[in-house]
Write an enzyme that holds these catalytic residues in place. Structure first.
Site, mmCIF file in Angstrom:
data_model
loop_
_atom_site.group_PDB
_atom_site.id
_atom_site.type_symbol
_atom_site.label_atom_id
_atom_site.label_comp_id
_atom_site.label_asym_id
_atom_site.label_seq_id
_atom_site.Cartn_x
_atom_site.Cartn_y
_atom_site.Cartn_z
ATOM 1 N N HIS A 180 68.165 10.670 39.845
ATOM 2 C CA HIS A 180 68.851 11.541 40.798
ATOM 3 C C HIS A 180 69.021 12.954 40.249
ATOM 4 O O HIS A 180 68.739 13.943 40.927
ATOM 5 C CB HIS A 180 70.218 10.954 41.169
ATOM 6 C CG HIS A 180 71.040 11.861 42.019
ATOM 7 N ND1 HIS A 180 71.948 12.755 41.493
ATOM 8 C CD2 HIS A 180 71.051 12.061 43.359
ATOM 9 C CE1 HIS A 180 72.500 13.458 42.481
ATOM 10 N NE2 HIS A 180 71.975 13.048 43.616
ATOM 11 N N CYS A 239 36.722 29.792 18.833
ATOM 12 C CA CYS A 239 38.031 29.159 19.072
ATOM 13 C C CYS A 239 39.019 29.552 17.985
ATOM 14 O O CYS A 239 40.129 29.030 17.949
ATOM 15 C CB CYS A 239 37.889 27.639 19.149
ATOM 16 S SG CYS A 239 37.252 26.888 17.635
#
Length: 810
Positions: free
Chosen positions: A425, A764
């Site tokens: 919730h 990279c």
């Protein structure tokens, strides 16, 4: 005028009937009618219509009394809201229940008893408001639900309470905030055969990732027992992700499994006044996943069927029958479905990123909900009766929330709970309100009880963090409409699987470097040879206390696995798969493990297998490990994990890259070992790249091109080996410079050779992320791609576009 019915069965209603039976019932009827034939199991039941509620108001003559009770309502005054809400509920509960309505409800219940051949059949009695499950307002949990209701008398009592729950405090407050009049919303009730998940499991699933809005996955949560504990956040559930694109091609793409604490479970009782109760779960239950892989795939397929039928992302509740007195033993069922109400409303034009300017003292951690940061005075409230003490702008800290907390949740700067997963919730409401929330901290109320103020960060990945004090942060916004296209591919360096769904939504051309080290270090934490030799090590525990410690640590981490090496394969595969899914269908180049011996030694059990090297930076690392007799069996586990990602999960966008490959002969050996363990170059498009980070890779690039499909320049190691220095040494750190002319000449040389040999060439290393001028130099050299840290992707893309325009590259 034809009288509208008080009772309609699920096979009589569909999604068009929301005004008559509410969102929940309309959806149940729609699925029962349209999706049962597609294999989706829906328990039968009936709707008590909104006409029944109107009939109650009219026959009891209480509408004016309700209006009187609501006079002077102030939803922002908690004491006033509580007083007015109770007054209205008392009016409804004290009203006489119409005899004709009672008779029709009992008649329908008796028909359900007959259908299930069970006198006193157990049903769930759920409220279904006529304004419920709208695209922009869920109304979820605003009214009450009653479980394990048996017999006519208990059913009528539960229905009466349901009608009154149209005026819970949270429902009154929610309607007011959403602009609905209190007499514009009516209440219908779902009476549905219960699934005996009290002796099995249940939970919630979404057809997208609830945090990032990534729409290519089904996100499933589950716990033992009835589903209310998961919905309410009373437990930290198991979590799973299934990748939708390859699921539809009949692969088995379970890309993430996380064992939850599942501290308790809700079960039936024989007490009519308290028909359900919570009991503590056993150690075995806590260490066991609530669903098998086959069951996960079944639920995910149903979720896709439901999403395709409704044409929108969905929030779905599921349950497994563990009893089977009515023939459902072991079967899965869908018991609710509603539209997802947060991400489905967003129309992405901007990327908005919250960034902490500095970290503070870390007080507690849990699951991050959303990606924002909030800060304020801390208010620890353990009981809902004390919510009147909460002030706007404070950080709400509590054990868990339910819908009764909603009036103060909407004025909180952030929320922290002890319990609950990312579908509880607190998580659902926080998302809808756009408030940062950290759930499942376990110790939040205790850790923050003496804290005056705190900063709650959900901007650092899947783990939410709560820091002491008020910390500065900034919000970065980028307009996607202003992003140009570039010929040079702009890829990303990614190592943390939990961030892939978010990072994959940043405009990109794939992943140029996915490091295995983070997954092995953070998610596995155990040396692969210790897992492979687990049985042998266990026999030595009586004689060796240190080995006993290793075995205990392995047992704690791998409780759900009998085969300890399977834990390594599954965990590594899921980490890689999550990255591959986040960037699908773009290439994801996975660099095989590149730990140095001292780093491997730091893993659990690592000291038993690793040599002591004086300079591990240039020692036994990368390619030299994979074919070595002392490590080959461990490397086989990496190959098995990547094979699982590609062959079992269908994520063939995964490519492989070999680090620190010193010689051409070594490259050939690695290719053969990979083939031996199921990774065959060229099969299903498998490309194998080599890191270009040693001068020999540049000098013999033409020969390496005959072995590998492409190169990725590792500027960090190439710089240290070109300049002859240890990049970990602060003594020579002032010499270390990727922009050194010697390094740049080698970079230009290997790009030229790769172009001549028609091999892909990218970078990279860190250099283009840190230095814009180095990125510009790479464009001049004609590099195919740059792989960057995620935070530099957008600004580098703009710079590259500008440089390409100058050079007239298109």
């Amino acid at each position: 005028m034809v009288k509208k019915p008080f009772i309609l069965w699920f096979d009589q209603i569909g999604i068009k009937d929301v005004p008559l039976v509410g969102g929940k019932n309309a959806s149940l009827g729609e699925m029962y009618q349209k999706l049962s034939s597609k294999g989706v199991n829906i328990p039968n039941g009936f709707a008590i219509t909104a006409e029944a509620y109107k009939h109650l108001l009219k026959e009891a003559g209480i509408e004016q009394a309700i209006r009187n009770a609501l006079k002077g309502l102030d939803t922002h005054n908690i004491a006033n809201l509580k007083k007015k809400g109770q007054a209205v509920r008392d009016v409804v509960l004290n009203a006489k229940f119409p005899p004709d309505l009672e008779k029709e409800i009992i008649k329908a219940y008796q028909a359900l008893e007959k259908a299930y051949k069970h006198e006193g059949v157990d049903v769930a009695v759920r409220s279904s408001a006529t304004a419920e499950d709208l695209p922009d307002a869920s109304f979820a949990g605003q009214q009450e639900t009653y479980l394990n209701i048996r017999g006519p008398e208990r059913l009528i009592e539960a229905c009466h309470k349901c009608f009154a729950s149209l005026f819970t405090d949270r429902a009154i407050s929610y309607r007011h905030d959403k602009g609905f009049g209190h007499f514009d919303v009516y209440l219908s009730i779902a009476v549905q055969k219960m699934i005996r998940s009290d002796s099995a499991s249940s939970g919630v699933m979404f057809t997208m990732d609830t945090e990032s809005g990534f729409d290519k996955v089904v996100y499933i949560t589950g716990a033992w027992g009835l589903g209310e504990n998961v919905v309410q956040g009373a437990v930290n559930p198991d979590e799973f992700y299934i990748f939708k694109p390859t699921l539809k091609d009949n692969y088995r793409p379970i890309i993430h499994k996380k064992l939850g604490l599942k501290q308790k479970k809700m079960i039936y009782t024989d007490n009519a006044k308290e028909p359900v109760k919570n009991i503590v779960t056993t150690k075995k239950e806590r260490n066991t996943f609530v669903l098998s892989d086959d069951e996960l795939l079944t639920l995910a397929k149903w979720a896709c069927i439901i999403e395709e039928h409704y044409g929108k992302p969905m929030d779905i509740e599921w349950a497994k029958d563990g009893d089977g007195k009515e023939g459902g033993a072991g079967k899965l069922f869908i018991v609710q479905a509603r539209p997802e109400t947060v991400h489905s409303q967003k129309r992405a034009r901007y990327i908005e990123t919250y960034v902490l300017k500095k970290n503070g003292k870390l007080l507690t951690t849990g699951n991050a909900v959303g990606s924002k940061i909030g800060k304020g005075e801390v208010n620890v409230i353990k009981n809902v009766n004390d919510i009147t003490k909460f002030k706007a702008g404070q950080v709400l800290v509590t054990d868990m929330t339910d819908p009764d907390w909603e009036p103060i949740m909407k004025i909180a700067s952030a929320i922290v709970t002890n319990r609950g997963g990312r579908t509880c919730h607190a998580a659902i409401i926080s998302r809808e309100l756009g408030i940062p929330c950290v759930v499942g901290t376990e110790t939040g109320t205790e850790a923050l009880k003496d804290t005056k103020s705190a900063t709650v960060s959900c901007a650092e990945g899947e783990q939410g963090k709560v820091y002491e004090g008020i910390l500065d942060f900034e919000i970065q916004r980028f307009d996607l409409n202003e992003l140009p296209k570039t010929k040079t591919k702009i890829m990303m360096n990614v190592g943390i699987p939990e961030q892939a769904f978010d990072q994959g939504q940043i405009p990109n051309d794939g992943v140029g470097l996915a490091r295995l080290e983070f997954i092995i270090n953070s998610h596995i934490g155990i040396h692969p040879l210790a897992l492979l030799n687990y049985t042998g090590l266990k026999k030595k525990t009586r004689k060796d206390g240190k080995i006993k410690e290793v075995i205990k640590a392995i047992d704690d981490k791998t409780a759900a696995y009998e085969d300890k090496s399977k834990f390594f394969v599954d965990t590594l595969a899921q980490g890689v798969a999550r990255i591959a899914a986040g960037f699908w269908p773009n290439d994801v180049i996975v660099r095989l493990s590149d730990f140095k011996s001292n780093e491997y030694a730091n893993l659990i059990g690592g000291h038993l297998y690793e040599p002591v090297e004086h300079n591990p930076m240039i020692g036994w690392r990368g390619a030299s490990r994979y074919y070595a007799p002392a490590f080959e069996a461990a490397f086989a586990l990496e190959c098995a994990a990547l094979s699982k990602v590609r062959d079992e999960m269908g994520l063939t966008n995964v490519k492989v890259m070999i680090p620190f490959c010193r010689t051409v002969e070594e490259g050939k050996k690695v290719i053969e070992v990979m083939k031996k363990y199921g990774l065959r170059q060229g099969q299903k498009g498998l490309e194998v790249y080599v890191m270009c980070e040693i001068p020999s890779n540049v000098i013999l690039a033409d020969q390496f091109s005959d072995v590998f499909d492409g190169f990725s320049i590792g500027s960090n190691d190439l710089t240290q080996l070109t300049l002859g220095l240890d990049r970990d040494s602060e003594l020579v750190a002032h010499i270390y410079d990727e922009k050194n002319e010697a390094v740049k000449r080698l970079v230009r040389q290997v790009i030229d050779t790769a172009k001549k040999k028609k091999r892909k060439i990218g970078i990279c290393g860190q250099a283009p992320s840190d230095f814009p001028e180095f990125a510009a130099f790479l464009v001049e050299c004609g590099i195919d791609s740059m792989s960057l840290t995620p935070d530099t992707v957008l600004k580098t893309k703009l710079m590259v576009a500008k440089k390409e325009k100058e050079l007239k590259i298109s």
